[in-house]
Design a protein around this motif. Structure first.
Motif, PDB file in Angstrom:
ATOM      1  N   ARG A  94       3.163   8.229   4.560  1.00 21.24           N
ATOM      2  CA  ARG A  94       3.055   6.654   4.010  1.00 21.24           C
ATOM      3  C   ARG A  94       2.424   6.896   2.656  1.00 21.24           C
ATOM      4  N   PHE A 118       1.129  -1.015   1.975  1.00 25.28           N
ATOM      5  CA  PHE A 118       1.942   0.218   2.045  1.00 25.28           C
ATOM      6  C   PHE A 118       3.260  -0.145   1.212  1.00 25.28           C
ATOM      7  N   ARG A 120       7.154   0.183   1.436  1.00 23.65           N
ATOM      8  CA  ARG A 120       8.125   0.582   2.527  1.00 23.65           C
ATOM      9  C   ARG A 120       9.448   1.114   1.818  1.00 23.65           C
ATOM     10  N   GLY A 128       0.988  -4.133   6.478  1.00 24.41           N
ATOM     11  CA  GLY A 128       1.202  -3.336   7.678  1.00 24.41           C
ATOM     12  C   GLY A 128       1.413  -4.314   8.697  1.00 24.41           C
TER      13      GLY A 128
END
Length: 138
Positions: A94, A118, A120, A128
């Motif tokens: 991640r 995060f 992606r 998230g």
């Protein structure tokens, strides 16, 4: 411009965060925050009293952090630190970054807030999916 000693102290504080969470040292992890400190991710904000359950429910692995960009204003500051988390059993990753606020205390610099964003595969930056894994209710 911030004093070099302050920047080094905060960098060491953030290194302590990465090492203690990687090693599962909850007391050490809690110690990098102010007593009213919070962590935000997955659509929720958590206080220190739920950290043991939150960390216990999270995947385990290696927290690799980059050099933070820090801006200080007296006894407070803000910063952004890149993160790559590698899950221990599959080595899935991640990536993202932490957005932080800092406070100088009698014990030295501490994190007041830390929020995870995060990155992606699509290129979207987000905090998230709420309830992405079993964890304590807020």
């Amino acid at each position: 411009m911030a004093a070099t000693d302050d920047l080094i102290e905060i960098q060491q504080l953030l290194a302590r965060y990465a090492v203690t969470i990687t090693k599962g040292d909850i007391d050490g992890l809690i110690g990098v925050f102010t007593p009213d400190g919070t962590y935000s991710a997955f659509g929720d904000t958590y206080t220190l009293d739920v950290f043991p359950e939150l960390v216990g429910a999270a995947p385990k692995g290696l927290f690799l952090t980059g050099t933070p960009l820090i801006e200080l204003d007296g006894d407070t500051g803000t910063g952004t630190q890149p993160l790559c988390f590698v899950e221990h059993s599959s080595h899935d990753m991640r990536i993202g970054y932490y957005s932080d606020t800092y406070l100088r205390t009698e014990q030295g610099w501490r994190l007041r807030t830390r929020a995870m964003t995060f990155i992606r595969r699509s290129g979207i930056h987000d905090s998230g999916i709420p309830h992405a894994f079993d964890r304590p209710a807020v």
